[in-house]
Motif scaffolding. Structure first.
Motif, PDB file in Angstrom:
ATOM      1  N   ILE A   1      34.122  14.110  -5.182  1.00  0.00           N
ATOM      2  CA  ILE A   1      33.520  13.202  -4.202  1.00  0.00           C
ATOM      3  C   ILE A   1      34.543  12.154  -3.775  1.00  0.00           C
ATOM      4  O   ILE A   1      34.693  11.867  -2.585  1.00  0.00           O
ATOM      5  CB  ILE A   1      32.240  12.558  -4.778  1.00  0.00           C
ATOM      6  CG1 ILE A   1      31.142  13.633  -4.920  1.00  0.00           C
ATOM      7  CG2 ILE A   1      31.759  11.411  -3.902  1.00  0.00           C
ATOM      8  CD1 ILE A   1      29.923  13.180  -5.699  1.00  0.00           C
ATOM      9  N   ALA A   2      35.300  11.607  -4.725  1.00  0.00           N
ATOM     10  CA  ALA A   2      36.301  10.588  -4.407  1.00  0.00           C
ATOM     11  C   ALA A   2      37.382  11.134  -3.472  1.00  0.00           C
ATOM     12  O   ALA A   2      37.881  10.411  -2.610  1.00  0.00           O
ATOM     13  CB  ALA A   2      36.945  10.053  -5.687  1.00  0.00           C
ATOM     14  N   GLN A   3      37.726  12.409  -3.628  1.00  0.00           N
ATOM     15  CA  GLN A   3      38.762  13.003  -2.782  1.00  0.00           C
ATOM     16  C   GLN A   3      38.200  13.600  -1.491  1.00  0.00           C
ATOM     17  O   GLN A   3      38.943  14.155  -0.694  1.00  0.00           O
ATOM     18  CB  GLN A   3      39.540  14.066  -3.563  1.00  0.00           C
ATOM     19  CG  GLN A   3      40.418  13.462  -4.629  1.00  0.00           C
ATOM     20  CD  GLN A   3      41.480  14.414  -5.112  1.00  0.00           C
ATOM     21  OE1 GLN A   3      41.978  15.252  -4.369  1.00  0.00           O
ATOM     22  NE2 GLN A   3      41.861  14.272  -6.364  1.00  0.00           N
ATOM     23  N   GLY A   4      36.893  13.492  -1.292  1.00  0.00           N
ATOM     24  CA  GLY A   4      36.300  13.954  -0.048  1.00  0.00           C
ATOM     25  C   GLY A   4      36.057  15.445   0.026  1.00  0.00           C
ATOM     26  O   GLY A   4      35.791  15.977   1.099  1.00  0.00           O
ATOM     27  N   VAL A   5      36.141  16.130  -1.108  1.00  0.00           N
ATOM     28  CA  VAL A   5      35.875  17.564  -1.116  1.00  0.00           C
ATOM     29  C   VAL A   5      34.371  17.807  -1.083  1.00  0.00           C
ATOM     30  O   VAL A   5      33.883  18.652  -0.355  1.00  0.00           O
ATOM     31  CB  VAL A   5      36.508  18.231  -2.360  1.00  0.00           C
ATOM     32  CG1 VAL A   5      36.176  19.711  -2.417  1.00  0.00           C
ATOM     33  CG2 VAL A   5      38.022  18.020  -2.350  1.00  0.00           C
ATOM     34  N   TRP A   6      33.625  17.059  -1.895  1.00  0.00           N
ATOM     35  CA  TRP A   6      32.171  17.099  -1.876  1.00  0.00           C
ATOM     36  C   TRP A   6      31.679  15.800  -1.261  1.00  0.00           C
ATOM     37  O   TRP A   6      32.263  14.742  -1.469  1.00  0.00           O
ATOM     38  CB  TRP A   6      31.604  17.185  -3.279  1.00  0.00           C
ATOM     39  CG  TRP A   6      31.784  18.473  -4.020  1.00  0.00           C
ATOM     40  CD1 TRP A   6      32.625  19.496  -3.708  1.00  0.00           C
ATOM     41  CD2 TRP A   6      31.126  18.856  -5.213  1.00  0.00           C
ATOM     42  NE1 TRP A   6      32.527  20.488  -4.635  1.00  0.00           N
ATOM     43  CE2 TRP A   6      31.616  20.124  -5.578  1.00  0.00           C
ATOM     44  CE3 TRP A   6      30.176  18.250  -6.015  1.00  0.00           C
ATOM     45  CZ2 TRP A   6      31.165  20.797  -6.705  1.00  0.00           C
ATOM     46  CZ3 TRP A   6      29.733  18.923  -7.143  1.00  0.00           C
ATOM     47  CH2 TRP A   6      30.220  20.195  -7.480  1.00  0.00           C
ATOM     48  N   SER A   7      30.594  15.885  -0.504  1.00  0.00           N
ATOM     49  CA  SER A   7      29.985  14.657   0.004  1.00  0.00           C
ATOM     50  C   SER A   7      28.906  14.178  -0.964  1.00  0.00           C
ATOM     51  O   SER A   7      28.472  13.034  -0.903  1.00  0.00           O
ATOM     52  CB  SER A   7      29.383  14.880   1.393  1.00  0.00           C
ATOM     53  OG  SER A   7      28.401  15.887   1.355  1.00  0.00           O
TER      54      SER A   7
ATOM     55  N   ALA B   1      31.914  18.624   1.753  1.00  0.00           N
ATOM     56  CA  ALA B   1      32.293  17.692   2.805  1.00  0.00           C
ATOM     57  C   ALA B   1      33.329  18.311   3.738  1.00  0.00           C
ATOM     58  O   ALA B   1      33.275  18.126   4.940  1.00  0.00           O
ATOM     59  CB  ALA B   1      32.846  16.400   2.204  1.00  0.00           C
ATOM     60  N   MET B   2      34.288  19.030   3.163  1.00  0.00           N
ATOM     61  CA  MET B   2      35.381  19.590   3.956  1.00  0.00           C
ATOM     62  C   MET B   2      35.602  21.045   3.537  1.00  0.00           C
ATOM     63  O   MET B   2      36.166  21.298   2.481  1.00  0.00           O
ATOM     64  CB  MET B   2      36.679  18.807   3.704  1.00  0.00           C
ATOM     65  CG  MET B   2      36.584  17.360   4.085  1.00  0.00           C
ATOM     66  SD  MET B   2      38.103  16.373   3.859  1.00  0.00           S
ATOM     67  CE  MET B   2      39.124  17.254   2.769  1.00  0.00           C
TER      68      MET B   2
ATOM     69  N   ALA C   1      39.132  21.708   2.529  1.00  0.00           N
ATOM     70  CA  ALA C   1      39.599  20.531   1.796  1.00  0.00           C
ATOM     71  C   ALA C   1      40.944  20.730   1.133  1.00  0.00           C
ATOM     72  O   ALA C   1      41.788  19.828   1.123  1.00  0.00           O
ATOM     73  CB  ALA C   1      38.565  20.129   0.750  1.00  0.00           C
TER      74      ALA C   1
ATOM     75  N   ARG D   1      43.704  20.252   3.697  1.00  0.00           N
ATOM     76  CA  ARG D   1      43.752  18.864   4.158  1.00  0.00           C
ATOM     77  C   ARG D   1      44.310  17.921   3.111  1.00  0.00           C
ATOM     78  O   ARG D   1      44.960  16.940   3.429  1.00  0.00           O
ATOM     79  CB  ARG D   1      42.350  18.392   4.547  1.00  0.00           C
ATOM     80  CG  ARG D   1      41.845  18.984   5.810  1.00  0.00           C
ATOM     81  CD  ARG D   1      40.539  18.325   6.141  1.00  0.00           C
ATOM     82  NE  ARG D   1      39.964  18.874   7.325  1.00  0.00           N
ATOM     83  CZ  ARG D   1      38.845  18.401   7.860  1.00  0.00           C
ATOM     84  NH1 ARG D   1      38.234  17.384   7.301  1.00  0.00           N
ATOM     85  NH2 ARG D   1      38.361  18.939   8.946  1.00  0.00           N
ATOM     86  N   LEU D   2      44.028  18.215   1.839  1.00  0.00           N
ATOM     87  CA  LEU D   2      44.487  17.323   0.777  1.00  0.00           C
ATOM     88  C   LEU D   2      45.921  17.626   0.348  1.00  0.00           C
ATOM     89  O   LEU D   2      46.435  16.981  -0.550  1.00  0.00           O
ATOM     90  CB  LEU D   2      43.552  17.417  -0.437  1.00  0.00           C
ATOM     91  CG  LEU D   2      42.157  16.885  -0.189  1.00  0.00           C
ATOM     92  CD1 LEU D   2      41.251  17.189  -1.374  1.00  0.00           C
ATOM     93  CD2 LEU D   2      42.182  15.386   0.076  1.00  0.00           C
TER      94      LEU D   2
END
Length: 174
Positions: free
Chosen positions: A50-56, A162-163, A166, A169-170
């Motif tokens: 969640i912190a890295q934006g992989v999961w919302s 989330a992405m 991901a 992107r990361l």
């Protein structure tokens, strides 16, 4: 459910390792991976995702019935005891629960097969896991009954992605 993203399984495993490393930094246990692997808990990996934006976010599943519903939307992660016998799947990739435990493990539930009452699991381990060398890519089958007994000491979390891309992107890999 089938993976339709642009990343290969190897690329996704790299992302999983990055998230696991972050989880070992978040958890209260001694040691951080790399270099020291003392384990972690799935909740810390979820927090890192969640912190890295992989999961919302995620949905926590509390029953086998809820799991069946959740699998209609996509895979779920589960932390359970890991029987010694799970290191040696049969030639079809099926595992049978033994009384001896190797410890605990976080793994993915990818799907469900009602005709044989089995869940399709996947571990992120490399060639050390039996089905990898059999060409099944880390996939294995566990019976409903075995999994339901493992659920008593485990947890299930189903991601809200989330992405979808991901890992790219990361910058997990070039």
């Amino acid at each position: 459910w089938t993976w339709t993203g642009s990343q290969s399984i190897d690329e996704l495993n790299l992302l999983a390792l990055r998230l696991y490393s972050g989880a070992t930094k978040r958890d209260p246990f001694p040691g951080v991976w790399p270099p020291q692997d003392t384990g972690s808990l799935g909740q810390y990996a979820i927090d890192e995702a969640i912190a890295q934006g992989v999961w919302s976010g995620y949905v926590e599943v509390n029953s086998f019935e809820e799991l069946q519903y959740a699998l209609q939307k996509g895979p779920c992660i589960t932390g359970t005891d890991w029987p010694d016998s799970y290191f040696a799947p049969d030639r079809c990739g099926a595992v049978k629960k033994s009384a001896l435990l190797a410890g605990a493990h976080e793994w993915v539930i990818e799907g469900i097969r009602y005709s044989t009452k089995q869940l399709l699991g996947r571990t992120s381990w490399g060639d050390d896991f039996g089905v990898e060398s059999d060409g099944k890519g880390g996939f294995f089958w566990v019976t409903f009954g075995d999994y339901q007994s493992l659920m008593a000491t485990g947890d299930i979390h189903c991601p809200m992605i989330a992405m979808p891309d991901a890992a790219t992107r990361l910058g997990v890999w070039p």
